[in-house]
Scaffold this active site. Structure first.
Site, PDB file in Angstrom:
ATOM      1  N   GLU A  48       1.193  54.938  31.603  1.00  0.00           N
ATOM      2  CA  GLU A  48       2.469  54.298  31.346  1.00  0.00           C
ATOM      3  C   GLU A  48       3.275  54.179  32.636  1.00  0.00           C
ATOM      4  O   GLU A  48       3.736  55.171  33.173  1.00  0.00           O
ATOM      5  CB  GLU A  48       3.229  55.117  30.296  1.00  0.00           C
ATOM      6  CG  GLU A  48       2.514  55.112  28.960  1.00  0.00           C
ATOM      7  CD  GLU A  48       2.936  56.229  28.034  1.00  0.00           C
ATOM      8  OE1 GLU A  48       2.596  56.150  26.844  1.00  0.00           O
ATOM      9  OE2 GLU A  48       3.581  57.189  28.489  1.00  0.00           O
TER      10      GLU A  48
ATOM     11  N   SER B  43      -0.008  53.263  24.788  1.00  0.00           N
ATOM     12  CA  SER B  43      -1.022  53.653  23.797  1.00  0.00           C
ATOM     13  C   SER B  43      -1.588  54.992  24.221  1.00  0.00           C
ATOM     14  O   SER B  43      -2.677  55.072  24.811  1.00  0.00           O
ATOM     15  CB  SER B  43      -2.128  52.596  23.730  1.00  0.00           C
ATOM     16  OG  SER B  43      -1.608  51.306  23.514  1.00  0.00           O
ATOM     17  N   GLU B  44      -0.840  56.053  23.942  1.00  0.00           N
ATOM     18  CA  GLU B  44      -1.225  57.358  24.474  1.00  0.00           C
ATOM     19  C   GLU B  44      -2.623  57.784  24.065  1.00  0.00           C
ATOM     20  O   GLU B  44      -3.379  58.358  24.865  1.00  0.00           O
ATOM     21  CB  GLU B  44      -0.209  58.417  24.043  1.00  0.00           C
ATOM     22  CG  GLU B  44       1.124  58.330  24.755  1.00  0.00           C
ATOM     23  CD  GLU B  44       2.108  57.371  24.106  1.00  0.00           C
ATOM     24  OE1 GLU B  44       3.246  57.263  24.604  1.00  0.00           O
ATOM     25  OE2 GLU B  44       1.734  56.735  23.096  1.00  0.00           O
TER      26      GLU B  44
ATOM     27  N   ASP C 199       5.906  65.515  25.811  1.00  0.00           N
ATOM     28  CA  ASP C 199       6.115  65.297  24.379  1.00  0.00           C
ATOM     29  C   ASP C 199       5.188  64.224  23.813  1.00  0.00           C
ATOM     30  O   ASP C 199       4.909  64.197  22.615  1.00  0.00           O
ATOM     31  CB  ASP C 199       7.562  64.883  24.126  1.00  0.00           C
ATOM     32  CG  ASP C 199       8.551  65.737  24.896  1.00  0.00           C
ATOM     33  OD1 ASP C 199       9.357  66.422  24.264  1.00  0.00           O
ATOM     34  OD2 ASP C 199       8.507  65.717  26.140  1.00  0.00           O
TER      35      ASP C 199
ATOM     36  N   HIS D 138      11.855  64.481  24.392  1.00  0.00           N
ATOM     37  CA  HIS D 138      11.427  64.212  25.760  1.00  0.00           C
ATOM     38  C   HIS D 138      11.548  65.438  26.659  1.00  0.00           C
ATOM     39  O   HIS D 138      11.411  65.312  27.873  1.00  0.00           O
ATOM     40  CB  HIS D 138      12.256  63.082  26.378  1.00  0.00           C
ATOM     41  CG  HIS D 138      11.827  61.703  25.999  1.00  0.00           C
ATOM     42  ND1 HIS D 138      11.866  61.234  24.714  1.00  0.00           N
ATOM     43  CD2 HIS D 138      11.325  60.682  26.749  1.00  0.00           C
ATOM     44  CE1 HIS D 138      11.434  59.982  24.679  1.00  0.00           C
ATOM     45  NE2 HIS D 138      11.096  59.615  25.897  1.00  0.00           N
TER      46      HIS D 138
END
Length: 818
Positions: free
Chosen positions: A496, A526-527, A552, A594
């Site tokens: 990202e 799209s982790e 997170d 976060h």
């Protein structure tokens, strides 16, 4: 976020409509004369033979699982056996036009695919190559068992080798393809192009994309097929994988010479049922699964529905789609219609389906229908078909006898599992050749800038330097990653916001100038696919650094981190390597979603190496160590200290290459009365507390930075505890379930007699992370450490606590669940 691509409001706001290209459904038309001419009679018969062998193999597993015997051989199989009886033509037809260099990844139901792809590869490899594969794999152990009592051709031996290696693996035997550590749902044999099969529904989707990226980026031959079930269409990682595979940048930003999009095919083995639901009419709403392709790109992913009960229809589709993929015009989606006569597993007895429906499909049995097709067109005689079934029974019975013999096929012991949990290799580059870069390293603008900075925090007069004049923790990570990019031609980094901006926290600033797009790129958000594709890239032979930005966000990639990244080295018995580094930052200031430290979650999972540097020297040396290894590493970075200069290493951070020894803590401050162990950014708060303890109360604290969570050498820790008799542990992770409790427990067991009091753990409160304005009430502060020393370790004369850190307070919080 490249500035070269303009989003024009006049274009995107103008009135228009989207029209979709037609999606073919079962478009193949059989022409026996043409098919005989196209494939030859021998090949057509071999396809039937493969189907019969696969059916026999799985009927054997069904019999053993349900009855405890097969052909008079008794055996209790305690593990799973998810069968695909009825899907044989889909497995075999798929492999007709696949070469050994083409990879297939599968699911928990992929015995047939493993055998079909292996049999296909055997037909396409010469005898010398087959001998080499069998003789060198596992030092020839599998071959030595498989060839017992066998007298036949090399290719026939290779088929027997495949049957035995797969069955021994299913039965958890040492001569199995993965030493019995993968088992039924994870069996694979990479030399024939059958890559890891996955017990997680849809789990192969993003891993296969990573493998296809490896092929494209490193210019390797072949395509990659992700064989997944129709139920995987409801899985987030599957959609993430398709989006990652279809990114426009392969065509708009990457060098055209690379060849376009990664060669990935998503082949949905559509048997209309998934565990817990019927995809047709119940749990899905697409009607025809192939429709999904229209939601991904303008090409509909070249989607079509294919009749998987006709192996030649599927063979034709695979041949056509392979051309598309090799031309870089993918990805491709196939909706392969099939059906399994067996249940989800032998235990369910197909109670979720009506006998009428099953009879309808059994009347369409692909083996009987294809055999009749061959008989009707004078390719095969009825007698030969019966002989073929008898031969398959004999071949399968032979390998059952071998695989169930404890003396011939023993199981590995626990010490072997320990040996393969990590490879512990150090490899400068995973592939041959020169790394592709855009300019010499010395000409990189950030390299030039860093050359002007001090690598220690004090000037010659001993005065602190400003942040703009010193080398920081983020610079240490940058130098290590840049070094590996110029050393390892396979190295890629993505995630990202990795390119153009220089990464979310400026770690990658300067990389864009040095690297072509295919080595450093922004992914979709799209982790799961980011980590999963990194897994596929690494196990295929490359080195990858993938980033999730915030700790997170690991929740979005839980399966890929905990079930894939962590386990494939061990499940492959060391046949696969996993040179994958996952970068995650531990945040603050951004609230509950976060600002969490999830080091405990990661440290709990076997198979992951876990690092957390707190100084620029360590950031560079530990990243160098991670990037020279072939094991999966989760690399934590605290946002609090990205700007931190080097305060400990004499002479500052070296410009040359070096590594920090793996698993070794380091003493940052010597002392004799108390040991304080830290992880991450709490090092600096612990040092503040130690200074206060000495100046206010005359207490000498030794502060040790653990740096590593797994592996972790306790020698220095125990040496300090034996000296001081008291230990306090502190990190930014929430106190409940913190990894530090594991460390405290181990210290208690190993140095109990030396302790004057039980170890005390200080962590963040067991709350949601509050807003930045309230963080001092949540994250450990120096005064918390002092208060904990006073209340639980060493009473401090004249000290008045500002917080309550007593054992009674711990119990109160736990009673409330906070």
């Amino acid at each position: 976020m490249p500035k070269s691509i303009i989003v024009d409001p006049q274009e995107v706001r103008s009135k228009n409509e989207i029209t979709f290209n037609p999606i073919p459904i079962n478009a193949y038309e059989s022409n026996p004369k043409a098919e005989v001419k196209r494939y030859g009679k021998e090949t057509l018969v071999e396809l039937l033979r493969d189907m019969v062998t696969i059916r026999t193999f799985e009927e054997m597993l069904d019999s053993i699982k349900k009855n405890g015997s097969y052909e008079g051989i008794e055996y209790e199989h305690k593990g799973p056996a998810h069968l695909s009886i009825g899907q044989e033509s889909a497995a075999v037809g798929q492999c007709v036009h696949l070469d050994p260099d083409d990879f297939i990844f599968g699911s928990h139901r992929s015995h047939g695919e493993i055998l079909a792809k292996s049999f296909s590869a055997i037909r396409k490899m010469d005898e010398a190559r087959l001998k080499e594969v069998m003789e060198t794999y596992s030092d020839g152990e599998t071959l030595r068992i498989a060839e017992r009592g066998f007298d036949g051709t090399v290719s026939e031996l290779a088929r027997r080798f495949t049957l035995y290696g797969a069955l021994a693996e299913i039965f958890a035997r040492k001569p199995g393809f993965n030493r019995g550590l993968g088992g039924s749902m994870h069996t694979f044999f990479a030399p024939f192009g059958t890559m890891p099969n996955n017990a997680i529904v849809g789990g192969s989707s993003d891993i296969a994309v990573g493998s296809a990226l490896y092929k494209r980026i490193n210019r390797k031959p072949g395509i990659v097929v992700a064989n997944i079930g129709d139920a995987a269409s409801g899985c987030g990682p599957t959609w993430e994988a398709m989006m990652l595979a279809a990114m426009d940048q392969y065509h708009t930003l990457w060098d055209p010479e690379l060849g376009g999009a990664p060669p990935i095919m998503f082949n949905f083995m559509n048997n209309f049922y998934g565990m817990g639901g019927q995809t047709a009419g119940e749990t899905m709403g697409f009607g025809v699964l192939a429709r999904m392709g229209a939601g991904v790109n303008p090409q509909n992913m070249h989607a079509e529905r294919v009749d998987g009960y006709n192996p030649l229809a599927l063979a034709d589709a695979i041949e056509r789609k392979k051309e598309i993929l090799l031309a870089g015009k993918g990805p491709v989606l196939l909706d392969t219609v099939t059906y399994r006569f067996s249940g989800h597993s032998p235990s369910d007895a197909s109670t979720y389906r009506t006998p009428e429906e099953m009879n309808l499909w059994e009347n369409e049995d692909p083996i009987q229908n294809y055999a009749q097709y061959l008989i009707d067109n004078d390719v095969l005689s009825g007698d030969r078909f019966q002989e073929m079934k008898a031969e398959a029974t004999k071949a399968v019975t032979d390998v059952v006898a071998l695989a169930t013999d404890d003396s011939l096929s023993p199981r590995v012991g626990g010490t072997f599992i320990e040996e393969v949990m990590f490879s512990n290799d150090q490899v400068a580059q995973m592939g041959e050749g020169e790394p592709e870069v855009l300019l010499p390293m010395a000409e990189n603008p950030r390299v030039k800038s860093l050359a002007k900075r001090s690598r220690f925090w004090l000037d010659k007069e001993g005065k602190p330097l400003s942040k703009t004049r010193v080398f920081t923790l983020r610079d240490g990570i940058f130098e290590a990653i840049l070094h590996r990019f110029y050393t390892d031609p396979t190295m890629v980094a993505y995630g990202e916001e990795n390119r153009d901006w220089g990464g979310a926290f400026a770690v990658y600033r300067g990389l864009t100038e040095s690297l072509p797009y295919h080595r450093l790129f922004n992914s979709s958000i799209s982790e799961g696919a980011i980590v999963g594709s990194g897994v596929g890239y690494a196990l295929s032979g490359g080195r990858a650094v993938v980033e999730l930005m915030y700790c997170d966000f690991m929740g979005r990639a839980g399966d890929e981190i905990f079930n894939q990244m962590a386990k494939w080295q061990a499940m492959s018995a060391g046949e696969l390597k996993m040179p994958l580094v996952l970068r995650v930052s531990v945040g603050n200031k951004y609230g509950a979603q976060h600002s969490q430290d999830w080091t405990a979650l990661v440290s709990h999972i076997p198979g992951l190496k876990v690092m957390f540097p707190a100084t620029p020297y360590d950031a560079k040396g530990m990243m160098n160590r991670a990037l020279s290894g072939t094991d999966p590493v989760v690399f934590f970075e605290s946002q609090r200290i990205y700007d931190m200069p080097e305060k400990f290493a004499e002479g500052g951070v070296p410009q040359e290459y070096y590594e920090v020894p793996e698993g070794e803590p380091v003493i940052r401050r010597s002392g004799g009365d108390l040991t304080i162990l830290t992880i991450g950014a709490t090092l600096y708060r612990a040092l503040e507390a130690a200074d206060a303890l000495e100046s206010r109360y005359g207490l000498s604290a030794e502060v040790m930075d653990l740096r590593f969570m797994n592996p972790l050498d306790y020698s220095l820790i125990l040496e300090s505890v034996n000296k001081t008799g008291n230990v306090l542990l502190v990190s930014d992770a929430c106190e409940r379930g913190s990894f530090l409790h594991t460390v405290a427990s181990n210290i208690t067991q190993a140095a109990f007699d030396a302790l004057d009091a039980p170890p005390a753990v200080v962590g963040s409160r067991n709350w949601i992370t509050p807003a930045a304005e309230m963080e001092e009430t949540f994250f450990p502060q120096p005064e918390w450490i002092i208060d904990t020393v006073h209340e639980r370790l060493l009473p401090l004369a004249g000290h008045t606590p500002t917080t309550v850190e007593s054992a009674a307070e711990l119990l109160r919080r736990n009673t409330l669940g906070v």
